[in-house]
Design an enzyme around this catalytic site. Structure first.
Site, PDB file in Angstrom:
ATOM      1  N   THR A   1      52.707  43.008  23.717  1.00 21.89           N
ATOM      2  CA  THR A   1      52.050  43.609  22.541  1.00 21.89           C
ATOM      3  C   THR A   1      51.090  44.743  22.771  1.00 21.89           C
ATOM      4  OG1 THR A   1      50.781  41.532  22.552  1.00 21.89           O
ATOM      5  CG2 THR A   1      51.966  42.078  20.572  1.00 21.89           C
TER       6      THR A   1
ATOM      7  N   ARG B   1      64.486  35.364  19.609  1.00 19.38           N
ATOM      8  CA  ARG B   1      63.178  34.720  19.785  1.00 19.38           C
ATOM      9  C   ARG B   1      62.116  35.564  19.107  1.00 19.38           C
ATOM     10  NH1 ARG B   1      58.055  36.402  22.297  1.00 19.38           N
ATOM     11  NH2 ARG B   1      56.913  34.552  22.929  1.00 19.38           N
ATOM     12  N   ILE B   2      61.375  34.927  18.225  1.00 22.36           N
ATOM     13  CA  ILE B   2      60.281  35.597  17.542  1.00 22.36           C
ATOM     14  C   ILE B   2      58.971  35.072  18.124  1.00 22.36           C
ATOM     15  CG2 ILE B   2      59.091  35.808  15.303  1.00 22.36           C
ATOM     16  CD1 ILE B   2      61.839  35.859  13.966  1.00 22.36           C
ATOM     17  N   GLY B   3      58.052  35.985  18.433  1.00 26.54           N
ATOM     18  CA  GLY B   3      56.755  35.593  18.984  1.00 26.54           C
ATOM     19  C   GLY B   3      55.678  35.633  17.917  1.00 26.54           C
TER      20      GLY B   3
ATOM     21  N   THR C   1      47.134  38.989  21.590  1.00 22.76           N
ATOM     22  CA  THR C   1      48.147  39.255  22.593  1.00 22.76           C
ATOM     23  C   THR C   1      48.064  38.170  23.656  1.00 22.76           C
ATOM     24  OG1 THR C   1      48.780  40.747  24.385  1.00 22.76           O
ATOM     25  CG2 THR C   1      46.492  40.845  23.675  1.00 22.76           C
TER      26      THR C   1
ATOM     27  N   GLU D   1      50.222  34.656  25.420  1.00 24.92           N
ATOM     28  CA  GLU D   1      51.338  33.725  25.291  1.00 24.92           C
ATOM     29  C   GLU D   1      51.608  33.477  23.805  1.00 24.92           C
ATOM     30  OE1 GLU D   1      49.908  30.491  27.763  1.00 24.92           O
ATOM     31  OE2 GLU D   1      51.042  31.303  29.466  1.00 24.92           O
ATOM     32  N   GLY D   2      52.710  34.020  23.356  1.00 28.09           N
ATOM     33  CA  GLY D   2      53.011  33.998  21.926  1.00 28.09           C
ATOM     34  C   GLY D   2      53.000  32.620  21.313  1.00 28.09           C
TER      35      GLY D   2
END
EC number: 3.4.19.5
Lengths: 327, 326
Positions: B196, B224-226, B246, B248-249
């Protein structure tokens, strides 16, 4: 109640189980025809009983919310799984989300088109991947890898929803799920993200563990690829040690108000009880006509507030209380 | 009258062995985008316009993990997501699964302003982009050689669990590096690419806005969506503050990190720095992340519990700082 007292009560096993489920909040008219009201009420009653039996058999909250939402998805009368509303292309695109209050593990999925039970796919993502959220082709591929039940896309489509889409296109607007014939002068729905209709379940089991699950087909005539509040942790779905929440209503409002998270936040940071916290969010924070939710606390309390005309809902607690209602 | 304030970030979770020259490049870019934002604020641009402007600049530069220079998915492609939120009114827009849109943050803004929805993804988002006439490019445009190398390393690392000796590609091809014990999101830190970029602003009218954009997790499976496109997780803005996260999603999602800053300010009455410190210390559990934040009264703050975060901040009274480490 302080965390210490909560923990003590949990250890002593003084907590009873509780469960609440919903089939969507919205502008449900009081004069809804019996043939549209009765099947939904009957389904709520039947599915509530399934959840109650599971809780009595000491199933975990997480297992119960998944089980109940699977039933709601399979029921064609609600906007989830079979019976989902249609996109502007006449297709079904489903999303779902599940959260475990004790661990705060969660799973979410969007853009599902062939998986019979999106909520189970969400759970699989939570348990079998290092991720939380998978969508569209990636989600579908994972479902196949995991051997989940897959069907033809047409399985989910019902004549009622084909009709709804037709009406919405004729009115040329994005429409709520539960609407009467369109009266333009009676619009309390601005053009915008009016998402109504979802299904959800929250439960606390006999060990005091909380879980929440929500599933939906989304918004009638939505743009392909549109994602609502349901799969967004903290918006439509949330669970931690304070409560479990599943929300329904107008997606954009629920997202921007972080409805589900805020119920728990207000309990934790302002010391409000479950009912107070949920009422505060629904009555004071969320704009009128946009939001309903079901929530449970670790001490077995249940609340189901809504600021829309109605919300299909049902709840039960271990001491024998049971309710099925719409308005 | 409280003045404007701005903060930017280029991702949290930085390799402590990052070569000095790369650190310098990063600081220069942060300084330059910060100055861009400052110039805009001085000419009375609104917060929502400034955050979009600054994040566009970060997306266009290949240095950080967003837009051009995004990390690659397991299939070797780029798949981007972004979100933007306007604190006054709390309108928001988000996008995921973009592969040909040159500036994801601008598409997120269009979702907010020009669509009936808040969040569009994958083919639906790309279709909307075409309808809106935004600049579209081939997926190759986003791919850099650095990231092709990083993907190779990530795939190798995934097949070796703990003990490994892997040459650092692009630094010293013949040297080997002692295993770093630091991991972020399952990857060793020297392979991990901070996820990010983001910007938060409070303008001279006291309006707050936040924007976040990313290529996501290196070697992710497609779809995969964060946290970056999720309102309340990676991005949040309200009347009190604006936040961009920002790291670890999954940890950020689980802890609804961005909303949390606003929630403790609103419900516990904490000030901005207190709120940021509390949230970073108490709400991440095992997760590693960082965030930047501004308040409506012109304060700026940041916090992170991992090794390093590329960031910069400035306030109207002349304060300016760019940094990477603690």
């Amino acid at each position: 109640m302080s965390q210490e007292v909560l923990d003590t009560l949990n250890i002593l096993g003084k907590m009873g189980w509780a469960i609440a489920l919903h089939g969507g909040a919205g502008d449900i008219p009081i004069n809804i025809p019996a043939e549209r009201r009765e099947p939904r009420e009957a389904s709520l009653r039947r599915i509530l009983q399934i959840g109650v039996s599971a809780l009595n058999a000491k199933s975990s909250a997480l297992d119960v919310v998944e089980l109940v939402v699977r039933e709601l998805e399979n029921c064609p009368h609600f906007n989830a799984g079979k019976g989902s509303v249609l996109t502007s292309n006449g297709t079904v695109e489903m999303e779902a989300c599940i959260m475990d209050g004790s661990s705060k593990q969660c799973g979410a999925v969007s853009g599902v088109t062939t998986v019979v039970n999106p909520i189970s796919l969400a759970r699989r993502i939570m348990e079998k991947t290092p991720h939380i959220y998978l969508a569209f082709d990636g989600a579908e591929a994972f479902a196949r890898e995991q051997g989940l039940e897959i069907v033809d896309k047409n399985h989910f489509i019902t004549p009622e929803n084909i009709e709804r889409l037709k009406q919405a296109k004729e009115a040329n607007r994005v429409q709520q799920d539960y609407t009467q014939p369109i009266k333009l002068e009676n619009q309390n729905v601005p053009d915008g993200d009016s998402k109504l209709g979802t299904v959800g379940c929250v439960a606390v089991d006999n060990l005091g563990n909380l879980a929440a699950a929500t599933s939906t087909g989304g918004l009638v005539n939505k743009m392909v690829g549109r994602i609502g509040d349901t799969p967004i942790i903290g918006a439509g779905t949330y669970a931690n040690k304070f409560c479990a929440v599943s929300a329904t209503g107008r997606g954009e409002a629920i997202i921007r108000e972080t409805v589900a998270r805020d119920v728990a936040a207000v309990m934790e940071y302002k010391g409000l009880g479950l009912k107070e916290a949920a009422a505060y969010i629904v009555d004071q924070v969320a704009p009128k006509g946009t939001t309903g939710l079901v929530a449970v606390s670790p001490t077995g309390e249940v609340t189901m507030p809504f600021n829309t005309t109605g919300m299909f809902r049902a709840c039960a607690t271990e001491d024998g209380f049971m309710e099925v209602a719409i308005w | 009258m409280a003045g404007w304030a701005i903060a930017v970030h280029g991702g949290a979770g930085v390799d402590p062995n990052l070569p000095a020259e790369r650190q310098e490049q990063a600081k220069q870019l942060l300084t330059s985008v910060l100055n861009l934002g400052i110039r805009a604020l001085k000419s009375s641009a609104s917060a929502i316009n400034v955050v979009e402007l600054v994040v566009r600049e970060l997306e266009s530069d290949p240095l950080f993990n967003s837009g051009r220079g995004s990390v690659l998915t397991e299939d070797g492609a780029v798949e981007m997501e972004a979100s933007i939120m306007d604190g006054s009114g709390r309108q928001c827009g988000a996008v995921s699964g973009l592969t040909t849109v040159k500036n994801p943050i601008s598409l997120a803004r269009l979702v907010m302003d020009k669509s009936p929805h808040s969040y569009l993804a994958f083919s639906g988002a790309e279709k909307f982009a075409k309808e809106m006439g935004v600049e579209m490019v081939d997926n190759e445009y986003f791919i850099t050689q650095d990231n092709v190398e990083m993907l190779k390393l990530a795939k190798e690392a995934n097949s070796i669990v703990f003990d490994y000796r892997i040459p650092k590609a692009g630094y010293e091809p013949c040297s080997t590096v002692v295993q770093s014990p630091i991991h972020m999101n399952g990857l060793p830190i020297h392979i991990y690419a901070p996820e990010t970029v983001g910007c938060v602003v409070v303008d001279s009218e006291g309006r707050c806005a936040a924007a976040t954009s990313t290529g996501g997790l290196l070697n992710k499976r497609t779809g995969r969506i964060g946290d970056s496109p999720l309102i309340g997780a990676g991005t949040y803005a309200c009347e009190l503050c604006a936040v961009s996260c920002t790291g670890e999603g999954e940890a950020i999602i689980r802890s609804t990190l961005a909303r949390e800053v606003g929630a403790v300010m609103e419900y516990k009455g904490l000030g901005l720095q207190e709120a940021v410190d509390f949230v970073i210390k108490e709400r991440l559990d095992e997760g590693k992340a960082g965030l930047i934040a501004v308040s409506k009264t012109g304060e700026v703050a940041y916090g992170f519990n991992c090794v390093g975060m590329f960031r910069g901040c400035a306030t109207q009274n002349g304060f300016m700082e760019v940094g990477i480490w603690d």
